[in-house]
Motif scaffolding. Structure first.
Motif, short mmCIF file in Angstrom:
data_model
loop_
_atom_site.label_atom_id
_atom_site.label_comp_id
_atom_site.label_asym_id
_atom_site.label_seq_id
_atom_site.Cartn_x
_atom_site.Cartn_y
_atom_site.Cartn_z
N TYR A 1 0.85 -1.20 0.00
CA TYR A 1 0.00 0.00 0.00
C TYR A 1 0.88 1.24 0.00
N ILE A 2 0.46 2.22 -0.76
CA ILE A 2 1.25 3.43 -0.92
C ILE A 2 1.40 4.13 0.43
N GLY A 3 2.64 4.45 0.74
CA GLY A 3 2.93 5.14 1.99
C GLY A 3 3.24 4.22 3.14
N THR A 4 2.98 2.93 3.00
CA THR A 4 3.31 1.97 4.06
C THR A 4 4.55 1.19 3.66
N SER A 5 5.09 0.51 4.61
CA SER A 5 6.32 -0.24 4.40
C SER A 5 6.07 -1.71 4.57
N PHE A 6 6.80 -2.47 3.80
CA PHE A 6 6.77 -3.92 3.93
C PHE A 6 8.20 -4.42 4.03
N THR A 7 8.44 -5.25 4.96
CA THR A 7 9.78 -5.76 5.20
C THR A 7 9.79 -7.27 5.00
N ARG A 8 10.77 -7.73 4.28
CA ARG A 8 10.96 -9.16 4.10
C ARG A 8 12.43 -9.48 4.26
N MET A 9 12.70 -10.73 4.54
CA MET A 9 14.06 -11.16 4.80
C MET A 9 14.69 -11.68 3.51
N TYR A 10 15.96 -11.35 3.38
CA TYR A 10 16.74 -11.79 2.22
C TYR A 10 18.08 -12.27 2.76
N THR A 11 18.50 -13.43 2.27
CA THR A 11 19.67 -14.10 2.83
C THR A 11 20.86 -13.99 1.90
N ILE A 12 21.97 -13.64 2.49
CA ILE A 12 23.26 -13.69 1.80
C ILE A 12 24.17 -14.61 2.59
N LYS A 13 25.08 -15.27 1.87
CA LYS A 13 25.92 -16.26 2.52
C LYS A 13 27.37 -16.08 2.07
N ASN A 14 28.27 -16.17 3.05
CA ASN A 14 29.70 -16.17 2.79
C ASN A 14 30.12 -17.60 2.48
N CYS A 15 30.54 -17.82 1.26
CA CYS A 15 30.90 -19.17 0.82
C CYS A 15 32.39 -19.44 0.94
N THR A 16 33.08 -18.68 1.76
CA THR A 16 34.52 -18.90 1.93
C THR A 16 34.81 -19.16 3.40
N ARG A 17 36.09 -19.51 3.66
CA ARG A 17 36.53 -19.79 5.03
C ARG A 17 37.11 -18.57 5.72
N LEU A 18 36.99 -17.44 5.07
CA LEU A 18 37.53 -16.21 5.63
C LEU A 18 36.39 -15.25 5.96
N PRO A 19 36.50 -14.50 7.03
CA PRO A 19 35.48 -13.48 7.30
C PRO A 19 35.42 -12.47 6.17
N MET A 20 34.25 -11.93 6.01
CA MET A 20 34.02 -11.06 4.88
C MET A 20 33.24 -9.84 5.36
N VAL A 21 33.64 -8.68 4.91
CA VAL A 21 32.95 -7.43 5.23
C VAL A 21 32.10 -7.05 4.03
N PHE A 22 30.82 -6.81 4.28
CA PHE A 22 29.92 -6.43 3.18
C PHE A 22 29.37 -5.04 3.45
N THR A 23 29.05 -4.35 2.36
CA THR A 23 28.47 -3.01 2.43
C THR A 23 27.50 -2.85 1.28
N TRP A 24 26.24 -2.50 1.62
CA TRP A 24 25.22 -2.30 0.59
C TRP A 24 25.22 -0.84 0.15
N LYS A 25 25.06 -0.65 -1.14
CA LYS A 25 24.97 0.68 -1.72
C LYS A 25 23.66 0.77 -2.51
N ILE A 26 22.82 1.74 -2.11
CA ILE A 26 21.54 1.97 -2.79
C ILE A 26 21.58 3.37 -3.41
N HIS A 27 21.03 3.46 -4.59
CA HIS A 27 21.06 4.74 -5.29
C HIS A 27 20.33 5.80 -4.47
N GLN A 28 20.81 7.01 -4.58
CA GLN A 28 20.27 8.08 -3.76
C GLN A 28 18.79 8.30 -4.05
#
Length: 1720
Positions: free
Chosen positions: A788-815
């Motif tokens: 609905y316009i003006g309301t928010s909906f939240t859903r879960m989305y999964t990302i997975k690190n497929c390596t044996r090393l820790p990984m730093v992630f950063t999301w970038k969304i257009h302004q």
């Protein structure tokens, strides 16, 4: 012969226990024949022949046994067919326990089946034994149905059942089984009598209830089939994982948790934790435990021994998972998947843990020994600490012997959280400055470095003292390239200005350009890098070496013989530009020596040395480390140093040596060790060094030497490569590799021990480069449902690190998309193999479809921040903005009636027909309507409560809003439910985007449970109390009025009957106190019974209870009760203990419209006045205190029971010409008649005060009242003014107590006061229906009305009412007689019939006729119907009593059945019987039961009635008196009452006659009638009467009318019509003749005759007698119609039928128009 065993339990001993499908042979000796017992004879039921041949005789023996205790005699008949025969029949006598064998011969002639029977006969009957010869045939026996256990989908359950070959042939069977069942075996062969166990296997694919039929085909020649029903149930399993003993934050108790966290586990140890798998279903659930395989490495630190199992139904399965980390500091994450059968359900268990290693640190990074003289030693302490709880293996890489710096514990184990103080000793051997950078190796930790330095002086040589600042300057100068020059040259350059000193004191070159780069500074490098990149163990070095030695290690090998060991060369190279001196530290006890011990080396030159080995023992291992120090030659004496900054520390040179002296025939020392080495290198990025440590412990008692062959594994670096381990010591190795790509690489490093190839240990390790690899769910696509316009909906989305090393992630969304799309967390760290669910929020701002893109950048956690390696992944987001509305499934909800203060819930169904979810806020508006104060009702709180006023409705679905209603008043409530769609704002609050929209309307009516008293009657000692008087005694009008009101809040303190009081007189919360006055009765008389009819006229059930004081008192211990009682409490206790008052039932429940009668009684056991407060409690309603009171008088005492000391007359209008007569009732509660006298002194005084106007007139100032009867005192109240009059009148009781009664009358002005308002206070309703439920014990008859009201009637008129007397008994006859109490009532009231008999189930109509006696009065009387239900009462019925006849319209001629005769006539019949003896018994009449009928009316004079009730005057017929006869002699029902009174006793006696008497009467009447029929004269007389004219008006002749007619005829012309014989009808022929003969004159005569008749009819119609006759005829007609309607003979409510008759022929000729239809 073998009996059939099918269906009977088998003995396990008769079978052989084999596996499924095996054959079990039935033992022949164990088989039993089926036998029966017939009247004590035991014999088999069927005798069978098997295996017979045609033409051959076969004999079977039939055994008969007497199992009875008596001797049995029987006979038999031979079989009927010729194929079975036996011995000739003869009598058989069997004594108890004896047996007889009867041979039966079977002789077949063809191959077929035979059947016959042999019959045995006894006295008790016959029985037979079947003789049957069968052919061999296949026959299988198995159960008809099999129930399998419940099974999970894709699981298997099974059950076995036996298949028994009961036939005579070898049988082959084959099963046809539908899926998902199958049989094992499905094909087999069974011999006769054999048995096979068949297994049914059930393997369902879907969840369902199975009831299928399996078919078994058997037989060889002719296939036969038999079926079995297979029943089973399959269900889907449901598994949930719960971690045992985990209490994490955010997890509620009792909830399942699917994350197993091991926490931080010490490296090299194993931790085990348990996980419970719960089966929530009712079937056993098989499952498998799988883990995601690592495609690169098989290094799993998590392990589980269970790979599959079965979780029992409603049970659990415990899994043990172990965590064994190998790499310190590594965080491990893995996932176990619990998969149920068929991959229907997968439950993921996340396991996580980290590995912690030791945390060892040195308290000093350098140890300064200052300077000492040659030959001396100096000791310093070095503290080493382990802050971790993991034990640490440490080792200082320094020789145990032969070094100038020595430690007391160069290696050891440092326990967790401990600190160890090491002693470091400095023993110089040459007068030089010493400096050695010693590395401390730690297992599972990077190495630590410490600098040892000191200076040694001799008498002749005193070098400059080396200090810590010199080391700092040296490192800075080394970075700047100035340490390759000797101090003298550097000093000269400093003097020449080529060098200068920085602010720290270090040297630096002069910058060529002032804006050039700043000078280089020394930086601390990684210890592991410094350890490996030293330029010696590898080709790469952080800094070029100043002095190098080659080789770094020497292996002498086998040195035999001992004295012929050749020295090995050693080369030292000087890479500096100054001369250096090398001095070797020699240990005099060592077998290894260096020659020369000290030597100078020119700049950029090398010098050769010899290493000499001098062993002293055979078969021994030798190992040592040579230590040497190189320094600039100019530093031998401090005088050579001009600048302190130019001092360089010495460089330490080490060479490791080993050798052995084992002979060829001797065995080498077997090394005993423990090797702790990881399987894999820690994960690193490609082209990055990976390090790991390895621990080798010498557990033996001899020295161990080691040598790593790096040439065999060039991709691996190990340090140290060689060395030795003392007994009990250990050696720590560090290994290094550099994976070049992401392909796994295997490393095998040979490690030779004790210089013997046989003791070579191959160390295998794996390494792999880890590149950045992030897995996005859904292949990088994220879909949002419409929002609905003006309301928010939240859903879960999964990302997975497929390596044996820790990984730093950063999301970038257009302004531009940042207001529409957001993610949380937008940045973070993903641990190895960790999957993270992120919350994506979509907030559309317009109605359109969105296609958005976001990018995630990932990099390593520990990379260079200046140039990090990053990888970008794109995410595609699809969403849509939409609009929507909400509606209610039912827009109007009516909750009906709700108890005030009670809760009632309902559910509002909200519907969302749109494509998007909607968030809503509900609001309520309340509207209250009804008779109440608007302001007060408006201040009431909201009576409707929403369980959830906010919520979300998914798209195309419904939601439920729970509503609770609690009305506070007895009013009508209307709630308007509205909704508003909400959107989040920037401040976090909610704001409505649109105005509130109507949703639905809820209505309810607040009600209180209430009931009313609709009827009352009395019995027992109170049977003489009239109904109206009883109504006043019990204040029933006030009670009903109060019950209609709302209860007060104090009455609702206890909503239900509760024991809440601690005293005998409970507190009362009611504001109303009512008297329940039982009247008075003599002592010892029967109890006074009062029956009340309770009716629930409300709309909700009512629960009521009569609570005595004892019912409200809480039960307490005796010690807590008060021992002293007041007189009132003692009085109440006496009443309750003796049960003087009782209520039955004391409580009950009334449904809406339901009635229930209760009985109240008062026992007259003690004289005096009894009072008892009784609480009438209505649950959730009123609480009324009732004062039960009753009086018991002595026998013979004259007592009048006064209801009250006040009496209110009916209001009378002033100016009334004929005021009505009113009555005051007195009840005689004693046992003797009472004479009363009214003292009228004050009445006369009132008359004087009102100008001698008779305001109060007592018509009966004196009278006598019989016992148990209500007497009347007649009064006339005639007000003079419109005001209230009061007078206190003493009423004296002769021989009893007197009383003063206050009479109150109210006069009103009819011109200002409405008559209806006043009369409504006086007159009760016109109809009071009776109820069969309100009956007294023993009552067999009821009245259809309990009270009738004639209303306001004028004088000189007559009114009637119909009342039915119903006999509700099914077997008893009721005899009744009406009684009218006073003479006055007898003059104005008439009852027809006055007495009679009512048969069982019959109803008798009784007409109550009221005709005022000519005076105005208020008639309020009580008619008593005295009735008895005993049949013997007919005998004692008085002769004058009348039995009411039946009214029927034209009854058919038929013989009426003889009525049931009373019991008394049995004695009369006995007198007629000569053989019978008669004993005269005095009859005792049963006590009659009285039925009260209240009659009320108000009679007015004609003038007053016309003035007050003008509109009602036409309703009444004003009859004028035409005779002086009393009312009793007037016409009723078409004949006079006198005739009725004469006929009815005769009819009653005739009905009571015996059969003999009736026969005599019948014979006499038959003879008389027969004689009349045979009399011809009678026939002629009857014919002649038919020809006579009918005298229409002669029946109205009377004396008055005759005289009146004579006077009128005197003034008129005499009429000749009456005397003319032509007016009378004649025969038809004569009339025709007369008309033909005298036609001219006859016309004139006819006209004159008709005119005379018209005048006579007119005159007669004006006569009062005629009008009275018409009224009587109409009244009788209406009464007959009512009676016929009550019997069902006439349907008054039926719709009239219209019958169209065909027109007659004459009408068709004369008139073409059809006639109007006639009504039937």
């Amino acid at each position: 012969m073998l009996a059939q065993a099918h269906g009977e339990p088998r003995n396990s001993d008769t079978f052989q226990r084999l596996s499924y499908g095996c054959v079990r042979k039935l033992s022949a000796g164990k088989a039993k024949k089926k036998k029966g017992v017939f009247w004590g004879i035991e014999v088999t039921k069927t005798l069978r022949w098997h295996g017979w041949e045609v033409g051959k005789e076969t004999i079977k023996h039939l055994i008969l046994k007497n199992v009875h205790e008596k001797t049995q005699k029987l006979s038999y008949r031979c079989p009927s067919t010729r194929f079975f025969f036996t011995v000739f029949p003869q009598s058989i006598i069997l004594r108890p326990g004896m047996s007889l064998t009867l041979p039966i011969v079977f002789r077949p002639i063809e191959k077929r089946e035979y059947e016959d029977s042999i019959c045995f006969k006894k006295d008790e009957g016959e029985f037979s034994v079947t003789l049957r010869a069968t052919l061999p045939h296949p026959c299988l026996s198995f159960p008809a149905a099999v129930q399998l256990p419940a099974c999970a989908v894709h699981n298997v359950t099974e059950i076995t059942f036996p298949v028994h070959n009961t036939g005579d042939l070898v049988t082959v069977f084959d099963w046809e089984t539908p899926s998902p069942f199958y049989m094992i075996p499905d094909y087999s062969i069974l011999n006769p009598g054999a048995e096979c166990m068949v297994k049914v296997v059930f393997q369902p694919k879907v969840a369902a209830v199975y009831d299928v039929t399996a078919t078994c085909w058997f037989g060889s020649e002719e296939k036969r089939k038999k079926t079995i029903q297979l029943k089973a149930l399959s269900k889907y399993p449901y598994l949930q994982v719960s971690v045992v003993g985990e209490e994490n934050e955010g997890v509620q108790p009792g909830k399942f948790q699917d994350v197993l966290c091991f926490g931080s586990v010490p490296v090299g140890t194993t931790v085990e934790k348990c996980v419970e798998i719960f089966n929530m279903s009712v079937v056993d659930a098989p499952c498998r435990i799988e883990r995601a395989e690592d495609p690169l490495l098989q290094d799993h630190v998590f392990s589980c021994d269970v790979s599959h199992g079965i979780v029992p139904a409603k049970g659990k399965l415990v899994l043990c998972i172990r965590f064994q980390p190998q790499i310190a500091g590594e965080h491990s994450t893995d996932y176990f998947t619990i998969i149920s059968a068929g991959y229907l359900l997968q439950t993921v268990l996340k396991v996580a843990g980290s590995c912690k290693g030791p945390a060892v640190s040195l308290h000093q990074d350098s140890l300064d020994f200052d300077w000492i003289n040659l030959g001396e030693s100096l000791m310093r302490t070095l503290e080493i600490s382990n802050t971790s709880d993991v034990p640490a293996y440490y080792q200082f890489d320094i020789g145990v012997t032969g070094s100038v710096f020595s430690l007391d514990h160069p290696c050891g184990v440092l326990e967790g959280t401990t600190t160890l103080v090491l002693k470091v000793t400095f023993r110089p051997t040459h007068p030089i400055s010493y400096h050695r950078r010693v590395v401390c190796l730690i297992h599972h930790q990077e190495p630590l470095y410490v600098d040892f330095f000191g200076t040694c002086h001799s008498d002749t040589t005193k070098p400059a003292v080396l200090q810590a600042r010199h080391l700092s300057w040296y490192r800075t100068n080394m970075v700047r390239g100035l340490t390759f020059y000797p101090p003298d040259i550097v000093s000269a350059m400093l003097k020449d200005g080529q060098l200068q000193m920085d602010e720290k004191g270090a040297l630096m070159l002069l910058p060529k350009i002032p804006q050039d780069k700043p000078p280089k500074e020394y930086f601390e490098v990684d210890s592991m890098t410094e350890y490996f990149y030293d330029g010696e163990s590898s080709d790469m070095a952080l800094f070029p070496p100043h002095v190098s030695v080659s080789p770094r290690e020497h292996d002498f090998g086998c040195c035999l013989p001992l004295h012929k060991v050749k020295p090995l060369p050693l080369c030292v190279t000087n890479h500096t530009k100054g001369s250096i001196t090398v001095a070797w530290t020699l240990s005099h006890g060592s077998a290894f020596q260096v020659s020369p011990e000290m030597c100078d080396i020119p700049p950029l030159k090398s010098s050769a040395y010899r290493v000499i080995f001098k062993p002293t023992q055979l078969n021994t291992l030798y190992a040592a480390e040579l230590e040497g120090f190189a320094f600039y030659k100019v530093l031998r004496h401090y005088n050579n140093i001009e600048e302190d900054a130019t001092i360089c520390p010495s460089w330490c040179l080490t060479v490791k040596l080993r050798a052995h002296t084992f002979e060829e025939a001797r065995e080498y020392f077997i090394p005993q060790y423990i090797l702790d080495v990881p399987k894999t290198f820690p994960p690193v990025a490609p082209n990055t060094d990976s390090y790991c440590s390895m621990l080798l412990l010498n557990t033996g008692t001899s020295l161990i030497t080691f040598s790593a062959n790096q040439a065999a594994c060039p991709s691996l670096l190990v340090k140290p490569c060689s060395g030795h381990i003392i007994p009990g010591g250990h050696q720590i190795f560090f290994l290094s590799t550099r994976p070049v790509n992401t392909v796994s690489q295997q490393h095998v490093l040979p490690l030779q021990l004790n210089s013997h190839p046989g003791y070579t240990k191959e160390i295998a390790l794996q390494s792999c480069g880890e590149s950045l690899n992030l897995l996005l769910e859904g292949e990088g696509n994220l879909y949002f449902k419409p929002v609905y316009i003006g309301t928010s909906f939240t859903r879960m989305y999964t990302i997975k690190n497929c390596t044996r090393l820790p990984m730093v992630f950063t999301w970038k969304i257009h302004q531009s998309d940042s207001k529409i799309l957001s993610v949380s967390p937008s940045a973070g760290v993903l641990q190895p193999y960790e999957a993270m669910a992120q919350a994506w929020t979509f907030t559309p701002d317009k109605e359109t479809k969105y296609l958005l893109r976001a990018k995630v950048f990932v990099r390593r956690k520990n990379t260079d921040p200046m140039c990090p390696e990053t990888v970008c992944y794109a995410l595609r987001i699809v969403g849509e903005g939409a609009l929507g509305t909400i509606r209610a499934e039912k827009e109007h909800l009516d909750l009906g009636n709700v108890l005030v203060g009670d809760l009632q819930s309902c559910t509002i169904v909200l519907l969302n027909d749109g494509i998007c979810s909607l968030k809503y806020i509900l609001s309520v508006e309340q509207l209250i309507t009804g008779p109440s104060d608007p302001e007060e009702a408006r201040r009431d709180p909201l009576a409707l409560e929403l369980e959830h006023s906010r919520g979300t409705i998914p798209a195309r679905s419904r939601a439920f809003a729970q509503v609770t209603v609690r009305p506070a008043r007895r009013l009508h409530y209307t709630w308007s439910i509205k909704y508003a769609l909400c959107t989040p704002t920037a401040t976090g609050l909610t704001s409505t985007e649109e105005e509130q929209q109507p949703l639905c309307c809820i209505v309810a009516t607040g009600v209180y449970p209430t009931f009313c008293i609709t009827d009352a009657c009395s019995a027992g000692s109170g049977s003489g109390i009239s109904k109206l008087h009883l109504w006043r005694l019990f204040s029933l009008d006030m009670l009903n009025k109060y019950l209609k009101q709302d209860p007060t809040p104090s009455e609702l303190i206890y909503r239900v009957p509760t024991r809440h009081s601690t005293c005998l007189n409970p507190p009362v919360h009611s504001r109303l106190l009512l008297d329940f006055n039982f009247g008075a009765a003599p002592i010892g008389s029967e109890p006074t019974l009062v029956m009340l009819l309770l009716e629930n006229k409300g709309v909700v059930p009512v629960e009521w209870a009569f609570l005595f004081p004892s019912d409200q008192k809480m039960e307490m211990e005796r010690w807590a009760e008060d021992a002293e009682f007041s007189s009132r409490e003692l009085h109440q206790m006496r009443i309750q203990d003796n049960q003087l008052f009782s209520v039955s039932p004391k409580s009950g429940k009334l449904l809406p419209g339901q009635e229930e009668s209760i009985q109240l009684s008062h026992r007259h056991d003690f004289t005096g006045i009894d009072h008892l407060p009784v609480l009438l409690k209505v649950s959730y309603g009123h609480e009324i205190l009732l004062n039960f009171s009753g009086v018991t008088v002595e026998l013979g005492q004259q007592y009048i029971h006064f209801t009250s000391s006040k009496h209110l007359f009916t209001p009378v209008a002033i100016g009334t010409s004929h005021p009505p007569t009113q009555i005051y009732e007195l009840y005689n509660g004693g046992s003797v008649p009472v004479i009363f006298e009214v003292q009228l002194d004050k009445v006369v005084k009132i008359q004087k005060e009102n100008f001698w106007h008779p305001v109060f007139v007592c018509l009966t100032p004196r009278g006598e009242i019989p016992p148990g009867i209500t007497g009347h005192i007649e009064w006339i109240f005639s007000p003079l003014e419109a005001r209230t009059y009061l007078v206190d009148v003493p009423i004296h009781i002769l021989g009893g107590e007197s009383a003063v009664i206050t009479f109150k009358g109210e006069g009103y002005d009819p011109n200002t006061t409405e008559e209806t308002a006043v009369s409504s206070k006086v007159l009760p309703p016109s109809v009071f229906l009776g109820s069969t439920k309100l009956t007294v014990p023993g009552q067999a008859a009821t009245l259809s009305h309990k009270r009738i009201c004639f209303g306001n009637i004028p004088d000189c008129t007559k009114a009637s009412r119909l009342v039915f007397l119903n006999n509700i008994s099914e077997s008893k006859t009721v005899v009744f007689a009406w009684q009218i109490s006073t003479r006055k009532d007898k003059r104005v009231l008439q009852i027809a019939p006055e007495s009679g008999v009512v048969q069982p189930g019959e109803s008798i109509p009784c007409f109550i006729t009221l005709q005022p006696a000519g005076t105005a009065s208020f008639c309020s009387t009580d008619l008593v119907c005295e009735r008895s239900s005993d049949s013997a009462e007919t005998e004692v019925l008085p002769e004058s009593s009348a039995v009411m006849r039946r009214y029927k319209t034209l009854p058919p001629i038929k013989n009426h059945p003889t009525p049931n005769q009373p019991a008394g006539h049995i004695d009369r019949r006995r007198l007629l019987d000569k053989e019978a003896t008669w004993v005269r018994v005095k009859p005792e009449p049963p006590k009659p039961i009285l039925l009260h009928l209240g009659v009320t009316a108000t009679a007015y004079s004609l003038e007053d009635f016309f003035n007050n009730f003008t509109s009602e005057l036409p309703k009444y017929f004003l009859s004028w008196p035409f005779s002086n006869q009393p009312l009793e002699t007037k016409f009723v029902n078409g004949r006079r009452d006198k005739d009725t009174m004469e006929m009815e006793p005769k009819r009653l006696s005739l009905a009571a006659a015996s059969k003999q008497e009736l026969q005599i009467v019948t014979d006499i009447l038959a003879g008389v009638i027969r004689g009349l029929l045979e009399n011809t004269q009678l026939h002629d007389a009857i014919r002649s009467t038919l020809d006579e004219p009918i005298p229409y008006f002669s029946q109205f002749w009377c004396v008055e009318s005759a005289e009146l007619q004579d006077r009128r005829q005197c003034s008129r012309v005499p009429s000749r019509v009456s005397a003319s014989p032509d007016l009378y009808p004649k025969k038809d022929g004569e009339r025709k003749e007369t008309r033909q003969e005298t036609s001219p004159n006859n016309d004139l005569l006819d006209i004159f005759h008709h005119e005379q008749l018209r005048e006579q009819k007119e005159m007669i119609s004006r006569q009062p007698a005629f009008r009275s006759l018409v009224e009587l005829v109409l009244e009788n007609t209406l009464q007959n119609i009512l009676i016929e309607a009550s019997r069902g003979e006439v349907m008054l409510t039926a719709r009239p039928r219209v019958i169209a008759l065909p027109p007659s022929p004459s009408q068709r000729i004369t008139s073409p128009a059809p006639p109007p239809p006639s009504r039937a």
